[in-house]
Design an enzyme around this catalytic site. Structure first.
Site, mmCIF file in Angstrom:
data_model
loop_
_atom_site.group_PDB
_atom_site.id
_atom_site.type_symbol
_atom_site.label_atom_id
_atom_site.label_comp_id
_atom_site.label_asym_id
_atom_site.label_seq_id
_atom_site.Cartn_x
_atom_site.Cartn_y
_atom_site.Cartn_z
ATOM 1 C CG ASP A 1 -1.877 -1.152 1.225
ATOM 2 O OD1 ASP A 1 -2.255 -1.621 0.141
ATOM 3 O OD2 ASP A 1 -2.245 -1.604 2.329
ATOM 4 C CD GLN B 1 0.510 -8.764 -2.610
ATOM 5 O OE1 GLN B 1 1.138 -9.359 -3.442
ATOM 6 N NE2 GLN B 1 -0.757 -8.458 -2.784
ATOM 7 N N GLY C 1 -4.762 -4.248 -3.623
ATOM 8 C CA GLY C 1 -5.761 -3.187 -3.816
ATOM 9 C C GLY C 1 -5.008 -1.961 -4.259
ATOM 10 C CG HIS C 2 -2.465 -2.146 -6.922
ATOM 11 N ND1 HIS C 2 -1.747 -2.892 -7.817
ATOM 12 C CD2 HIS C 2 -2.015 -2.516 -5.694
ATOM 13 C CE1 HIS C 2 -0.911 -3.684 -7.160
ATOM 14 N NE2 HIS C 2 -1.067 -3.482 -5.873
ATOM 15 C CE LYS D 1 2.299 -2.353 -4.314
ATOM 16 N NZ LYS D 1 1.906 -2.036 -2.946
HETATM 17 P P1 GDP Z 1 -0.818 0.503 -3.520
HETATM 18 O O1 GDP Z 1 -1.452 -0.771 -3.082
HETATM 19 O O2 GDP Z 1 0.650 0.526 -3.218
HETATM 20 O O3 GDP Z 1 -1.076 0.833 -4.960
HETATM 21 O O4 GDP Z 1 -1.473 1.657 -2.636
HETATM 22 P P2 GDP Z 1 -3.021 1.788 -2.214
HETATM 23 O O5 GDP Z 1 -3.821 2.183 -3.383
HETATM 24 O O6 GDP Z 1 -3.457 0.585 -1.470
HETATM 25 O O7 GDP Z 1 -2.949 2.946 -1.125
HETATM 26 C C1 GDP Z 1 -2.430 4.188 -1.409
HETATM 27 C C2 GDP Z 1 -3.481 5.258 -1.070
HETATM 28 O O8 GDP Z 1 -2.854 6.519 -0.984
HETATM 29 C C3 GDP Z 1 -4.544 5.415 -2.139
HETATM 30 O O9 GDP Z 1 -5.727 5.863 -1.523
HETATM 31 C C4 GDP Z 1 -3.966 6.509 -3.037
HETATM 32 O O10 GDP Z 1 -4.958 7.219 -3.777
HETATM 33 C C5 GDP Z 1 -3.338 7.387 -2.008
HETATM 34 N N1 GDP Z 1 -2.168 8.165 -2.420
HETATM 35 C C6 GDP Z 1 -1.130 7.790 -3.227
HETATM 36 N N2 GDP Z 1 -0.178 8.757 -3.233
HETATM 37 C C7 GDP Z 1 -0.626 9.752 -2.426
HETATM 38 C C8 GDP Z 1 -0.088 10.984 -1.977
HETATM 39 O O11 GDP Z 1 1.020 11.378 -2.320
HETATM 40 N N3 GDP Z 1 -0.839 11.728 -1.078
HETATM 41 C C9 GDP Z 1 -2.061 11.304 -0.648
HETATM 42 N N4 GDP Z 1 -2.721 12.081 0.215
HETATM 43 N N5 GDP Z 1 -2.600 10.160 -1.054
HETATM 44 C C10 GDP Z 1 -1.888 9.376 -1.904
HETATM 45 P P1 IMO Z 2 -1.064 -4.108 -2.214
HETATM 46 O O1 IMO Z 2 -0.652 -4.677 -3.546
HETATM 47 C C1 IMO Z 2 -1.040 -4.560 2.117
HETATM 48 C C2 IMO Z 2 -1.103 -8.652 3.682
HETATM 49 C C3 IMO Z 2 -2.314 -9.135 4.431
HETATM 50 C C4 IMO Z 2 -1.673 -10.099 5.390
HETATM 51 C C5 IMO Z 2 -0.573 -10.736 4.559
HETATM 52 C C6 IMO Z 2 -0.943 -12.084 3.938
HETATM 53 O O2 IMO Z 2 -2.324 -3.339 -2.247
HETATM 54 O O3 IMO Z 2 0.089 -3.399 -1.583
HETATM 55 P P2 IMO Z 2 -2.543 -12.762 1.924
HETATM 56 O O4 IMO Z 2 -4.001 -12.528 1.701
HETATM 57 O O5 IMO Z 2 -1.675 -12.195 0.859
HETATM 58 O O6 IMO Z 2 -2.208 -14.199 2.201
HETATM 59 O O7 IMO Z 2 -2.206 -11.976 3.296
HETATM 60 O O8 IMO Z 2 -0.282 -9.808 3.528
HETATM 61 N N1 IMO Z 2 -1.370 -8.123 2.319
HETATM 62 C C7 IMO Z 2 -1.296 -6.829 1.997
HETATM 63 N N2 IMO Z 2 -1.074 -5.747 2.763
HETATM 64 N N3 IMO Z 2 -1.204 -4.424 0.785
HETATM 65 C C8 IMO Z 2 -1.402 -5.514 0.004
HETATM 66 O O9 IMO Z 2 -1.419 -5.427 -1.340
HETATM 67 C C9 IMO Z 2 -1.501 -6.781 0.610
HETATM 68 N N4 IMO Z 2 -1.727 -8.030 0.145
HETATM 69 C C10 IMO Z 2 -1.623 -8.839 1.201
HETATM 70 O O10 IMO Z 2 -2.966 -8.070 5.098
HETATM 71 O O11 IMO Z 2 -1.051 -9.401 6.440
HETATM 72 MG MG MG Z 3 -2.925 -1.460 -1.765
#
Ligand code: GDP
Ligand code: IMO
Ligand code: MG
Length: 445
Positions: free
Chosen positions: A13, A223, A40-41, A16
């Site tokens: 999270d 991840q 979850g991207h 990416k």
């Molecule tokens: P990922 O799994 O690495 O792609 O990241 P996620 O989507 O799970 O979580 C990142 C969250 O931060 C999302 O809600 C993005 O829209 C948000 N986000 C990404 N970059 C920034 C930033 O620079 N500032 C803020 N406030 N939000 C951001």
């Molecule tokens: P993105 O791509 C954050 C965590 C789960 C748990 C562990 C194992 O959005 O960064 P799993 O279901 O993969 O067997 O769970 O990994 N986990 C993540 N945490 N971002 C993710 O994906 C994750 N995908 C799995 O919360 O701790």
């Molecule tokens: Mg994510």
């Protein structure tokens, strides 16, 4: 461009998808190389927010091919729902390609993930319950179902007739779970097979040919490094290889095809699920970092769980630079720190038992429990950064904070993100064509 890997440098999270979406503009193919719909991207374009689970974040640009690589595990039912939702929003799915070698997450994998978690009690991993661990376990045990098997009625039937009774023994006897009917699964999954058939091909060959034709490939990690099966905080990890090495095995390309590796980190740190998190803040600082109520609040995109929040950890950062061979960093969510009077950075760990100071991550996972962070305190900048587009215009305290991270990690910060949308990005140096990070190793003459 070049062939570039985007990798999470923390616990997932990191933002990416935002960076992948930015870089995808200049790529021809965007490929996911591991994981499944545990990811979850989030990509925010203007007023529109997209949440991807299986589909690469490059799909928003017209004309880019998006690949689900052989290292992925794919819940085809979830994939078809994701594709249908995107098509409703006007996206064209003809650019989607799925590796025939990717593994399929089956209903018994979901049941086993939930049952195994429950049985672990207080030692649970906190998985996303998307069947990821059991699907990879079957892959390793050579009893998995690949996309190519799904498309062949006879093979699928034969495999299900062998696999399902074995899973039923486990589910019924160990977990008191009702059995699955192999024939019912067969009928249901033959239906999905017809829907996904058009996407399935030899993606490794396709990408290799594209590289020969001077196309640019962007590898999108899911991840993060600390969730890597081999290099993460085992057993509190996912079951795949999110770190940069996974881009090769998970795509079917040799290491020589990769030009750059970009590590994505938040300006602080979060974690979802169980496992060690030395800099976690449970009080007011944690709540402030969580940004509850904001569109970018620290809530899991896949499961809706609140994310654990804490300070940036340079021990973990240095480790990620090493494990991934990072060329540069993108630091996201700097804006989240805008209102803090003081900001902490963990510069080392102190062993609570013998007082030893560790600048590097202890190689034995269990040692994590004995570590307490040693912090350096930074003065906050108390100024909104979300409108800033140039590094020079950042408050001096923010510049100091970023410079400190780059120095401590011995890795340049090329990108700073100050908001979720594409325009809220500061490019310090070109992450693709800027100076390549040189590892100091002996080169035989
Ligand atoms: P990922 O799994 O690495 O792609 O990241 P996620 O989507 O799970 O979580 C990142 C969250 O931060 C999302 O809600 C993005 O829209 C948000 N986000 C990404 N970059 C920034 C930033 O620079 N500032 C803020 N406030 N939000 C951001
Ligand atoms: P993105 O791509 C954050 C965590 C789960 C748990 C562990 C194992 O959005 O960064 P799993 O279901 O993969 O067997 O769970 O990994 N986990 C993540 N945490 N971002 C993710 O994906 C994750 N995908 C799995 O919360 O701790
Ligand atoms: Mg994510």
């Amino acid at each position: 461009m070049a062939n570039v890997v985007v990798v999470g440098a923390q616990f997932g999270d990191e933002g990416k998808a935002k960076v992948t979406d930015l870089l995808a503009k200049n790529a021809d193919i965007v490929v996911r190389y591991q994981g499944g719909n545990n990811a979850g991207h989030t990509v925010v374009v203007g007023e529109e927010t997209y949440k991807f689970h299986l589909i690469p974040s490059g799909i928003l640009y017209e004309g880019k091919t998006c690949v689900l690589g052989p290292g992925m595990v794919i819940d085809v039912k979830a994939l078809l729902a994701e594709v249908a939702a995107l098509k409703k929003r006007g996206l064209d799915d003809s650019r989607l390609k799925i590796s025939s070698s990717a593994h399929v997450t089956m209903p018994y994998h979901l049941a086993l993930d939930a049952a195994e978690e429950e049985s672990r009690g207080a030692s649970k991993i906190g998985t996303t319950k998307r069947g990821i661990g059991p699907t990879y376990a079957d892959k390793c045990a050579r009893s998995g179902i690949r996309m190519e098997d799904l498309l062949d009625k006879e093979v699928l039937k034969e495999k299900l007739e062998w696999i399902v009774p074995r899973k039923n023994v486990l589910l019924e006897r160990m977990y008191n779970h009702p059995p699955f009917d192999p024939n019912a699964i067969l009928q249901e999954y033959l239906g999905y097979a017809e829907e996904v058939r058009k996407y399935v091909c030899d993606t490794s060959d396709m990408i290799f040919t594209s590289i020969k034709n001077k196309k640019n490939i962007l590898f999108e990690g899911a991840q993060g490094t600390l969730l890597d099966l081999d290099h993460g905080s085992y057993p509190y990890v996912t079951s795949s290889s999110p770190s940069a090495g996974g881009a090769c095995t998970g795509t079917g390309l040799g290491p020589t095809t990769i030009d750059r590796v970009i590590g994505i980190s938040k300006a602080y740190m979060t974690r979802v699920g169980e496992g060690p998190f030395p800099t976690e803040q449970e009080g007011a600082a944690g709540d402030m970092l969580r940004q509850t109520g904001k569109p970018w609040a620290e809530v899991g995109v896949t499961t809706g769980r609140p994310r654990r929040c804490g300070w940036f950890d340079t021990v973990i950062g240095r480790y990620s630079v090493r494990i991934n061979g990072l060329d540069c960093l993108a630091i996201t969510k700097l804006d989240v720190l805008d209102e803090f009077d003081e900001i902490q950075i963990c510069v080392a760990y102190k062993d609570k038992v013998d007082g030893t100071i560790h600048k590097e991550l202890p190689s034995i996972g269990a040692m994590f429990k004995r570590m307490e962070p040693v912090y350096k305190t930074f003065k906050g900048w108390k100024t909104p950064t979300y409108k800033i587009t140039k590094f020079e215009d950042l408050p001096v305290e923010a510049k100091r904070y970023l410079d400190f991270i780059a120095e401590e990690l011995d890795c340049p910060v090329a990108i700073v993100s100050v908001g979720p949308t594409r325009d809220k990005t500061i490019i310090i140096e070109d992450p693709i064509h800027g100076p390549k990070r040189i590892l100091t190793h002996a080169v035989p003459q």
